[in-house]
Design an enzyme around this catalytic site. Structure first.
Site, mmCIF file in Angstrom:
data_model
loop_
_atom_site.group_PDB
_atom_site.id
_atom_site.type_symbol
_atom_site.label_atom_id
_atom_site.label_comp_id
_atom_site.label_asym_id
_atom_site.label_seq_id
_atom_site.Cartn_x
_atom_site.Cartn_y
_atom_site.Cartn_z
ATOM 1 N N ILE A 44 5.822 5.085 4.074
ATOM 2 C CA ILE A 44 6.986 4.493 3.408
ATOM 3 C C ILE A 44 7.953 5.578 2.914
ATOM 4 C CG2 ILE A 44 7.761 3.026 1.475
ATOM 5 C CD1 ILE A 44 4.963 1.726 1.492
ATOM 6 N N THR A 103 13.895 5.073 9.549
ATOM 7 C CA THR A 103 15.138 4.396 9.935
ATOM 8 C C THR A 103 16.259 5.414 10.100
ATOM 9 O OG1 THR A 103 14.369 2.500 8.672
ATOM 10 C CG2 THR A 103 16.683 2.479 9.337
ATOM 11 N N GLU A 117 13.287 -2.979 11.700
ATOM 12 C CA GLU A 117 12.664 -4.067 10.956
ATOM 13 C C GLU A 117 13.583 -4.544 9.844
ATOM 14 O OE1 GLU A 117 9.035 -2.423 9.558
ATOM 15 O OE2 GLU A 117 9.962 -1.447 7.861
ATOM 16 N N TYR A 135 4.947 -6.509 -4.102
ATOM 17 C CA TYR A 135 4.831 -5.319 -4.944
ATOM 18 C C TYR A 135 4.492 -5.668 -6.397
ATOM 19 C CZ TYR A 135 6.099 -2.035 -1.276
ATOM 20 O OH TYR A 135 6.086 -1.253 -0.138
ATOM 21 N N ASP A 178 12.172 1.680 14.823
ATOM 22 C CA ASP A 178 11.740 2.432 13.638
ATOM 23 C C ASP A 178 10.362 1.957 13.162
ATOM 24 O OD1 ASP A 178 12.405 0.016 12.484
ATOM 25 O OD2 ASP A 178 13.664 0.860 10.899
ATOM 26 N N GLU A 199 12.874 7.057 -4.324
ATOM 27 C CA GLU A 199 13.732 6.990 -5.517
ATOM 28 C C GLU A 199 15.212 7.072 -5.129
ATOM 29 O OE1 GLU A 199 12.771 9.746 -8.644
ATOM 30 O OE2 GLU A 199 14.628 9.178 -9.689
ATOM 31 N N ARG A 249 16.578 6.140 -2.399
ATOM 32 C CA ARG A 249 17.015 4.892 -1.774
ATOM 33 C C ARG A 249 17.191 3.777 -2.807
ATOM 34 N NH1 ARG A 249 13.221 3.264 2.908
ATOM 35 N NH2 ARG A 249 11.760 3.012 1.204
ATOM 36 N N GLU A 292 10.574 -1.356 -4.998
ATOM 37 C CA GLU A 292 9.707 -0.194 -4.776
ATOM 38 C C GLU A 292 9.647 0.726 -6.001
ATOM 39 O OE1 GLU A 292 10.175 0.223 0.088
ATOM 40 O OE2 GLU A 292 11.457 1.416 -1.205
ATOM 41 N N ASP A 328 14.109 19.227 7.792
ATOM 42 C CA ASP A 328 15.018 18.227 7.225
ATOM 43 C C ASP A 328 16.118 17.846 8.210
ATOM 44 O OD1 ASP A 328 16.788 16.684 5.744
ATOM 45 O OD2 ASP A 328 16.165 17.646 3.874
HETATM 46 N N1 LIG Z 1 15.149 14.327 5.935
HETATM 47 C C1 LIG Z 1 15.675 13.732 4.872
HETATM 48 N N2 LIG Z 1 16.203 14.466 3.883
HETATM 49 C C2 LIG Z 1 16.737 13.891 2.812
HETATM 50 N N3 LIG Z 1 16.793 12.557 2.607
HETATM 51 C C3 LIG Z 1 16.282 11.780 3.563
HETATM 52 C C4 LIG Z 1 15.699 12.313 4.734
HETATM 53 N N4 LIG Z 1 15.256 11.298 5.504
HETATM 54 C C5 LIG Z 1 15.552 10.161 4.841
HETATM 55 N N5 LIG Z 1 16.179 10.456 3.691
HETATM 56 C C6 LIG Z 1 16.616 9.462 2.692
HETATM 57 O O1 LIG Z 1 15.408 8.904 2.169
HETATM 58 C C7 LIG Z 1 15.545 7.506 1.995
HETATM 59 C C8 LIG Z 1 14.477 6.798 2.847
HETATM 60 O O2 LIG Z 1 14.783 6.946 4.211
HETATM 61 P P1 LIG Z 1 14.550 5.782 5.270
HETATM 62 O O3 LIG Z 1 15.036 4.488 4.743
HETATM 63 O O4 LIG Z 1 15.071 6.272 6.575
HETATM 64 O O5 LIG Z 1 12.924 5.769 5.296
HETATM 65 P P2 LIG Z 1 11.929 4.826 6.092
HETATM 66 O O6 LIG Z 1 10.799 5.690 6.541
HETATM 67 O O7 LIG Z 1 12.651 4.092 7.162
HETATM 68 O O8 LIG Z 1 11.446 3.826 4.955
HETATM 69 P P3 LIG Z 1 10.560 2.485 5.015
HETATM 70 O O9 LIG Z 1 9.160 2.924 5.242
HETATM 71 O O10 LIG Z 1 10.698 1.893 3.694
HETATM 72 O O11 LIG Z 1 11.105 1.631 6.096
HETATM 73 C C9 LIG Z 1 16.966 7.150 2.388
HETATM 74 O O12 LIG Z 1 17.743 7.120 1.190
HETATM 75 C C10 LIG Z 1 17.400 8.299 3.283
HETATM 76 O O13 LIG Z 1 18.793 8.531 3.212
HETATM 77 N N1 LIG Z 2 2.199 -4.400 3.297
HETATM 78 C C1 LIG Z 2 3.071 -4.036 4.230
HETATM 79 N N2 LIG Z 2 2.797 -4.288 5.537
HETATM 80 C C2 LIG Z 2 3.634 -3.898 6.554
HETATM 81 O O1 LIG Z 2 3.354 -4.143 7.743
HETATM 82 C C3 LIG Z 2 4.832 -3.239 6.164
HETATM 83 N N3 LIG Z 2 5.875 -2.747 6.862
HETATM 84 C C4 LIG Z 2 6.747 -2.254 5.971
HETATM 85 N N4 LIG Z 2 6.264 -2.440 4.713
HETATM 86 C C5 LIG Z 2 6.983 -2.112 3.457
HETATM 87 C C6 LIG Z 2 7.203 -0.673 3.201
HETATM 88 C C7 LIG Z 2 8.545 -0.658 2.498
HETATM 89 O O2 LIG Z 2 8.355 -0.895 1.113
HETATM 90 C C8 LIG Z 2 9.287 -1.838 3.087
HETATM 91 C C9 LIG Z 2 10.257 -1.508 4.201
HETATM 92 O O3 LIG Z 2 9.648 -0.822 5.224
HETATM 93 O O4 LIG Z 2 8.270 -2.716 3.568
HETATM 94 C C10 LIG Z 2 5.081 -3.037 4.796
HETATM 95 N N5 LIG Z 2 4.220 -3.421 3.829
#
Ligand SMILES: Nc1ncnc2c1ncn2[C@@H]1O[C@H](COP(=O)(O)OP(=O)(O)OP(=O)(O)O)[C@@H](O)[C@H]1O
Ligand SMILES: Nc1nc(=O)c2ncn([C@H]3C[C@H](O)[C@@H](CO)O3)c2[nH]1
Length: 207
Positions: free
Chosen positions: A13, A18, A35, A47, A86, A140, A142, A147, A187
């Site tokens: 997470i 994304t 998603e 949550y 993603d 944080e 985001r 969350e 990064d």
């Molecule tokens: N490499 C990075 N450096 C700094 N900030 C980042 C980086 N990658 C992502 N972020 C920031 O971190 C936050 C979370 O990123 P993102 O939504 O892409 O994560 P995710 O893995 O898709 O999350 P989730 O598991 O909830 O779907 C966003 O605010 C994004 O702008």
């Molecule tokens: N329990 C649970 N099962 C899943 O398959 C799953 N896929 C994503 N997530 C949670 C993570 C982020 O908070 C938020 C957006 O990704 O949703 C999940 N939580």
């Protein structure tokens, strides 16, 4: 590569899935499937009380992803067109094994296998590994309200679960290419060179 590239960006997470998937989809010109989060009716309830809402939430994610992947197969992959997503459908199991127990977990796994055994699976996984402090910082940043109180232990376990799952996926199918990115040190948002290196590595895999 025999079939069209199906790239999944994965990681725990907040790792940046994304964000990186969007950048790569623009770079490669591949359509992206992502998603839904905002329209998920169970996430905030989950949550607040994981025990109470886990089955509903896991089933919601499973049904939603099932539909997306069915559509993706029909509209792109079966036409020989590449896609980028993603998530990997196996993340359902990663989460369910953490949030469900006993009979509910068994029922869930049966439904998962029934629904997913003939779905297309990614042939490339871009796996973003990241430590707890990095995930917390990004979650944080985001600022999704639901969350806010996410348990550190839940995230720590998911970090380990992801490592195990990605290893298993690769062992089960050696044809899958896994590109692992160290999200703590590489990064792709703030460092152009890091992003360009990752994009180059992905392009090598789809050649
Ligand atoms: N490499 C990075 N450096 C700094 N900030 C980042 C980086 N990658 C992502 N972020 C920031 O971190 C936050 C979370 O990123 P993102 O939504 O892409 O994560 P995710 O893995 O898709 O999350 P989730 O598991 O909830 O779907 C966003 O605010 C994004 O702008
Ligand atoms: N329990 C649970 N099962 C899943 O398959 C799953 N896929 C994503 N997530 C949670 C993570 C982020 O908070 C938020 C957006 O990704 O949703 C999940 N939580």
């Amino acid at each position: 590569m025999n079939r069209a590239p199906f790239i999944a960006v994965e990681g725990p997470i907040g790792a940046g899935k994304t964000t990186l998937a969007t950048m790569l989809s623009e770079e490669l010109g591949f359509p992206m499937i992502n998603e839904i989060v905002e329209d998920n009716p169970y996430l905030d309830k989950f949550y607040d009380n994981i025990e109470e809402w886990s089955f509903q939430l896991e089933m919601f994610f499973l049904c939603h992803r099932y539909k997306q992947l069915e559509d993706t197969d029909r509209d792109y992959l079966k036409q020989g067109q590449p896609v980028l997503s993603d998530y990997h459908i196996y993340k359902n199991v990663i989460f369910a094994e953490r949030t469900l127990h006993g009979q509910k977990l068994e029922k869930y796994k049966q439904i998962y296998h029934l629904l997913t055994h003939d779905l297309p699976k990614p042939n490339i996984i871009v796996y973003i590994k990241a430590s707890l402090p990095t995930l917390l910082q990004r979650i944080e940043k985001r600022g999704r309200p639901f969350e806010k109180n996410i348990e550190h232990q839940y995230l720590e376990r998911l970090i380990t679960d992801y490592d195990t799952a990605i290893r298993q996926l690769q062992e089960e199918d050696p044809d899958i290419s896994v590109l692992t990115i160290d999200g703590d040190t590489e990064d792709f948002v703030l460092n152009k060179t890091d992003y360009e290196r990752i994009a180059r590595q992905v392009k090598e895999l789809i050649k």
